[in-house]
Design an enzyme around this catalytic site. Structure first.
Site, PDB file in Angstrom:
ATOM      1  N   ASP A  13      93.709 -27.488  -2.626  1.00  0.00           N
ATOM      2  CA  ASP A  13      92.585 -26.752  -3.239  1.00  0.00           C
ATOM      3  C   ASP A  13      92.941 -26.207  -4.621  1.00  0.00           C
ATOM      4  O   ASP A  13      92.390 -25.199  -5.059  1.00  0.00           O
ATOM      5  CB  ASP A  13      92.122 -25.589  -2.343  1.00  0.00           C
ATOM      6  CG  ASP A  13      91.796 -26.031  -0.932  1.00  0.00           C
ATOM      7  OD1 ASP A  13      90.983 -26.957  -0.795  1.00  0.00           O
ATOM      8  OD2 ASP A  13      92.361 -25.472   0.020  1.00  0.00           O
ATOM      9  N   LYS A  16      92.455 -30.470  -8.063  1.00  0.00           N
ATOM     10  CA  LYS A  16      92.903 -31.821  -8.398  1.00  0.00           C
ATOM     11  C   LYS A  16      91.767 -32.679  -8.921  1.00  0.00           C
ATOM     12  O   LYS A  16      91.973 -33.557  -9.760  1.00  0.00           O
ATOM     13  CB  LYS A  16      93.545 -32.477  -7.170  1.00  0.00           C
ATOM     14  CG  LYS A  16      94.841 -31.825  -6.729  1.00  0.00           C
ATOM     15  CD  LYS A  16      95.445 -32.502  -5.524  1.00  0.00           C
ATOM     16  CE  LYS A  16      94.661 -32.287  -4.261  1.00  0.00           C
ATOM     17  NZ  LYS A  16      94.624 -30.879  -3.814  1.00  0.00           N
ATOM     18  N   GLY A  40      88.923 -32.158   0.048  1.00  0.00           N
ATOM     19  CA  GLY A  40      87.770 -32.283  -0.841  1.00  0.00           C
ATOM     20  C   GLY A  40      88.112 -31.966  -2.271  1.00  0.00           C
ATOM     21  O   GLY A  40      89.026 -31.194  -2.555  1.00  0.00           O
ATOM     22  N   HIS A  41      87.412 -32.583  -3.178  1.00  0.00           N
ATOM     23  CA  HIS A  41      87.533 -32.300  -4.603  1.00  0.00           C
ATOM     24  C   HIS A  41      86.159 -31.914  -5.134  1.00  0.00           C
ATOM     25  O   HIS A  41      85.158 -32.540  -4.787  1.00  0.00           O
ATOM     26  CB  HIS A  41      88.009 -33.530  -5.403  1.00  0.00           C
ATOM     27  CG  HIS A  41      89.342 -34.051  -4.987  1.00  0.00           C
ATOM     28  ND1 HIS A  41      90.373 -33.237  -4.605  1.00  0.00           N
ATOM     29  CD2 HIS A  41      89.813 -35.323  -4.918  1.00  0.00           C
ATOM     30  CE1 HIS A  41      91.427 -33.994  -4.318  1.00  0.00           C
ATOM     31  NE2 HIS A  41      91.109 -35.259  -4.495  1.00  0.00           N
ATOM     32  N   GLN A 223      95.121 -32.675  -0.257  1.00  0.00           N
ATOM     33  CA  GLN A 223      95.876 -31.509   0.207  1.00  0.00           C
ATOM     34  C   GLN A 223      96.906 -31.053  -0.844  1.00  0.00           C
ATOM     35  O   GLN A 223      96.622 -31.087  -2.027  1.00  0.00           O
ATOM     36  CB  GLN A 223      96.552 -31.781   1.566  1.00  0.00           C
ATOM     37  CG  GLN A 223      95.598 -31.901   2.716  1.00  0.00           C
ATOM     38  CD  GLN A 223      95.159 -33.327   2.962  1.00  0.00           C
ATOM     39  OE1 GLN A 223      95.830 -34.285   2.637  1.00  0.00           O
ATOM     40  NE2 GLN A 223      93.991 -33.482   3.544  1.00  0.00           N
ATOM     41  N   THR A 300      85.690 -28.156   4.272  1.00  0.00           N
ATOM     42  CA  THR A 300      85.602 -27.362   5.498  1.00  0.00           C
ATOM     43  C   THR A 300      84.516 -26.297   5.448  1.00  0.00           C
ATOM     44  O   THR A 300      84.000 -25.887   6.488  1.00  0.00           O
ATOM     45  CB  THR A 300      86.938 -26.648   5.769  1.00  0.00           C
ATOM     46  OG1 THR A 300      87.190 -25.712   4.696  1.00  0.00           O
ATOM     47  CG2 THR A 300      88.082 -27.645   5.844  1.00  0.00           C
ATOM     48  N   ARG A 302      85.145 -23.367   4.818  1.00  0.00           N
ATOM     49  CA  ARG A 302      85.811 -22.130   5.227  1.00  0.00           C
ATOM     50  C   ARG A 302      86.259 -21.333   4.002  1.00  0.00           C
ATOM     51  O   ARG A 302      86.666 -21.905   2.989  1.00  0.00           O
ATOM     52  CB  ARG A 302      87.042 -22.438   6.087  1.00  0.00           C
ATOM     53  CG  ARG A 302      86.728 -23.048   7.437  1.00  0.00           C
ATOM     54  CD  ARG A 302      87.982 -23.294   8.258  1.00  0.00           C
ATOM     55  NE  ARG A 302      88.770 -24.421   7.749  1.00  0.00           N
ATOM     56  CZ  ARG A 302      89.853 -24.900   8.343  1.00  0.00           C
ATOM     57  NH1 ARG A 302      90.302 -24.344   9.462  1.00  0.00           N
ATOM     58  NH2 ARG A 302      90.500 -25.927   7.848  1.00  0.00           N
ATOM     59  N   ASP A 303      86.192 -20.003   4.097  1.00  0.00           N
ATOM     60  CA  ASP A 303      86.751 -19.161   3.044  1.00  0.00           C
ATOM     61  C   ASP A 303      88.243 -19.403   2.958  1.00  0.00           C
ATOM     62  O   ASP A 303      88.937 -19.507   3.983  1.00  0.00           O
ATOM     63  CB  ASP A 303      86.507 -17.676   3.349  1.00  0.00           C
ATOM     64  CG  ASP A 303      85.072 -17.254   3.066  1.00  0.00           C
ATOM     65  OD1 ASP A 303      84.371 -17.990   2.343  1.00  0.00           O
ATOM     66  OD2 ASP A 303      84.655 -16.203   3.572  1.00  0.00           O
ATOM     67  N   LYS A 330      92.240 -22.656 -13.167  1.00  0.00           N
ATOM     68  CA  LYS A 330      91.594 -21.366 -12.847  1.00  0.00           C
ATOM     69  C   LYS A 330      92.266 -20.154 -13.489  1.00  0.00           C
ATOM     70  O   LYS A 330      92.274 -19.058 -12.913  1.00  0.00           O
ATOM     71  CB  LYS A 330      91.502 -21.192 -11.332  1.00  0.00           C
ATOM     72  CG  LYS A 330      90.513 -22.165 -10.690  1.00  0.00           C
ATOM     73  CD  LYS A 330      90.103 -21.705  -9.311  1.00  0.00           C
ATOM     74  CE  LYS A 330      88.924 -22.523  -8.778  1.00  0.00           C
ATOM     75  NZ  LYS A 330      88.449 -22.066  -7.475  1.00  0.00           N
ATOM     76  N   LEU A 331      92.809 -20.323 -14.684  1.00  0.00           N
ATOM     77  CA  LEU A 331      93.378 -19.172 -15.389  1.00  0.00           C
ATOM     78  C   LEU A 331      92.302 -18.129 -15.667  1.00  0.00           C
ATOM     79  O   LEU A 331      92.565 -16.923 -15.663  1.00  0.00           O
ATOM     80  CB  LEU A 331      94.031 -19.625 -16.698  1.00  0.00           C
ATOM     81  CG  LEU A 331      94.746 -18.545 -17.509  1.00  0.00           C
ATOM     82  CD1 LEU A 331      95.932 -17.966 -16.736  1.00  0.00           C
ATOM     83  CD2 LEU A 331      95.213 -19.097 -18.859  1.00  0.00           C
ATOM     84  N   GLY A 412      93.252 -25.080 -17.201  1.00  0.00           N
ATOM     85  CA  GLY A 412      91.828 -24.977 -16.908  1.00  0.00           C
ATOM     86  C   GLY A 412      91.350 -23.563 -17.176  1.00  0.00           C
ATOM     87  O   GLY A 412      91.902 -22.598 -16.642  1.00  0.00           O
TER      88      GLY A 412
END
Length: 427
Positions: A13, A16, A40-41, A223, A300, A302-303, A330-331, A412
């Site tokens: 997560d 990627k 997932g992407h 993953q 998923t 999911r949190d 995610k900076l 990013g």
């Protein structure tokens, strides 16, 4: 050899999809080499958001050939549904190639996965319940169904019979469930044959011929490093090898053909599912990271569990993958904190440990040792170069680079395709 491996350097997560998409316009092939629809992407193109579960991210790049390699496990219904969804949105999926040696996730694999997790109760692994683990188990036990088996009904029937001989005993006698019918499973699997046929190919041959022709091939892992079956936080791991070595076995290329290995690293840390997580936060900071970062699993739903950056894990990822570069994502999520803790080591039984302990017991008891770095409040989403970042953001990136052991070549600063700072070209 212009062959690159791109993989997650944490628990997955990390973003990627964004990294692959950034390179998509410059590469000729994007090859998914392990995992299934348990990864997932999310790729954002303009104002469009695409959630990919099984397909390689290169499916969104015109001129790029997306490949599902032999190391992937494939749920035919999910694959066909994903292709249909993209076609409806105007995405050309006709160039997709699917390895005839990839293993099929059967209906009984999904059933066994869900029933087993429920049976384990508090000891459950936290799987997605999509049949991934049981399919890989069938592969190792040599009773797995491969894509090519869909085109030989006799072989397919024999293999399903062999698999269900054991599974029906487990379902009926251990889990008190109904036995599954061989003919029903065979019929359902045969129903996918014609629909998948246009995509099936000898992908090992295709990929190696492409490399011989100096085409650029990007190998994409699902993953992350810490979920690797051999090198992750076992047993809370996936059932395959997302690490760099998995690209060789999962796509059929020799290690001497890999020229660069890029690790995707989130500016903080997240994890989905059960298992140890030393920097996990249970306070307002953890909730803020989850909310601002949109930390919900693509596949998923999911949190995600959230925590501060863990340099011990980053160093480990550099070592086991032979990373040549990092892509820091995610900076921008960290904007607004006065100080940002970074885990530089662990405390285990009163001792400072700076490398990932090999013992599962020690890792479960690891407590983070933090170093505080100054934060920033300026909006960085419009930054186009490293110099555009606030001084404290620059210092944070440099500190992470030094702690992690490989250069950070891209950053990013937002979810969009164009919200990326490229420091060094990956090609």
């Amino acid at each position: 050899m212009p062959a690159l491996v791109l993989l997650g350097a944490q628990w997955g997560d990390e973003g990627k999809g964004k990294a692959t998409d950034l390179l998509g316009g410059s590469v000729d092939y994007v090859v998914r080499y392990q995992g299934g629809n348990n990864a997932g992407h999310t790729v954002v193109v303009g104002d469009q958001k695409y959630a990919l579960h099984l397909l390689p991210s290169g499916i969104l790049s015109p001129g790029c050939t997306p490949v599902i390699g032999n190391g992937v496990v494939v749920d035919p219904s999910v694959l066909l549904s994903e292709l249909s969804g993209l076609n409806e949105r105007g995405v050309d999926t006709s160039k997709l190639l699917l390895s005839g040696n990839a293993h099929i996730i059967t209906p009984y694999n999904v059933t066994v996965d869900k029933v087993t997790e429920r049976f384990l109760g508090k000891r459950k692994i936290g799987t997605t319940g999509r049949g991934i683990g049981p399919t890989y188990a069938d592969k190792i036990n040599r009773v797995g169904i491969r894509v090519q088996d869909l085109y030989d009904e006799s072989i397919l029937t024999q293999k399903v019979e062999a698999a269900l001989d054991v599974k029906n005993q487990i379902l009926t006698k251990l889990y008190n469930r109904r036995a599954m019918a061989v003919d029903q499973a065979v019929e359902e699997l045969l129903g996918y044959a014609d629909k998948l046929a246009p995509y099936v190919a000898d992908t090992v041959l295709v990929i190696n011929q492409a490399l011989e022709e100096n085409k650029v091939v990007l190998f994409e892992g699902g993953q992350g490093t810490l979920l690797d079956i051999d090198h992750g936080t076992y047993p809370f791991v996936t059932s395959s090898n997302p690490t760099a070595g998995g690209a060789c076995t999962g796509a059929g290329v020799g290690p001497t053909k890999i020229s660069r290995v890029i690790g995707i690293l989130k500016a903080y840390t997240t994890r989905v599912g059960a298992g140890p997580f030393p920097t996990e936060l249970f306070d307002e900071d953890g909730e803020a990271l989850r909310r601002i970062g949109g930390e919900r699993g693509v596949t998923t739903g999911r949190d995600r569990r959230c925590g501060w950056f863990d340099a011990v894990i980053a160093r480990y990822a550099t070592r086991v993958n032979g990373l040549t570069d990092f892509f820091l994502t995610k900076l921008d999520v960290l904007t607004g904190w006065e100080q940002i803790p970074v885990c530089v080591a662990y405390e285990i039984d009163g001792k400072r440990v700076e490398e990932l302990p090999y013992s599962q017991t020690d890792f479960h008891h690891a407590k983070p040792v933090y170093e505080m770095l100054p934060g920033w409040s300026e909006d960085i989403s419009k930054a186009k170069s490293f110099a555009d970042l606030p001084k404290n953001a620059q210092s944070y990136v440099k500190a992470l680079e030094e702690m992690s052991g490989a250069p950070i070549s891209a950053i990013g600063v937002g979810p969009g395709r164009d919200e990326t700072i490229e420091i060094n070209s990956f090609l």
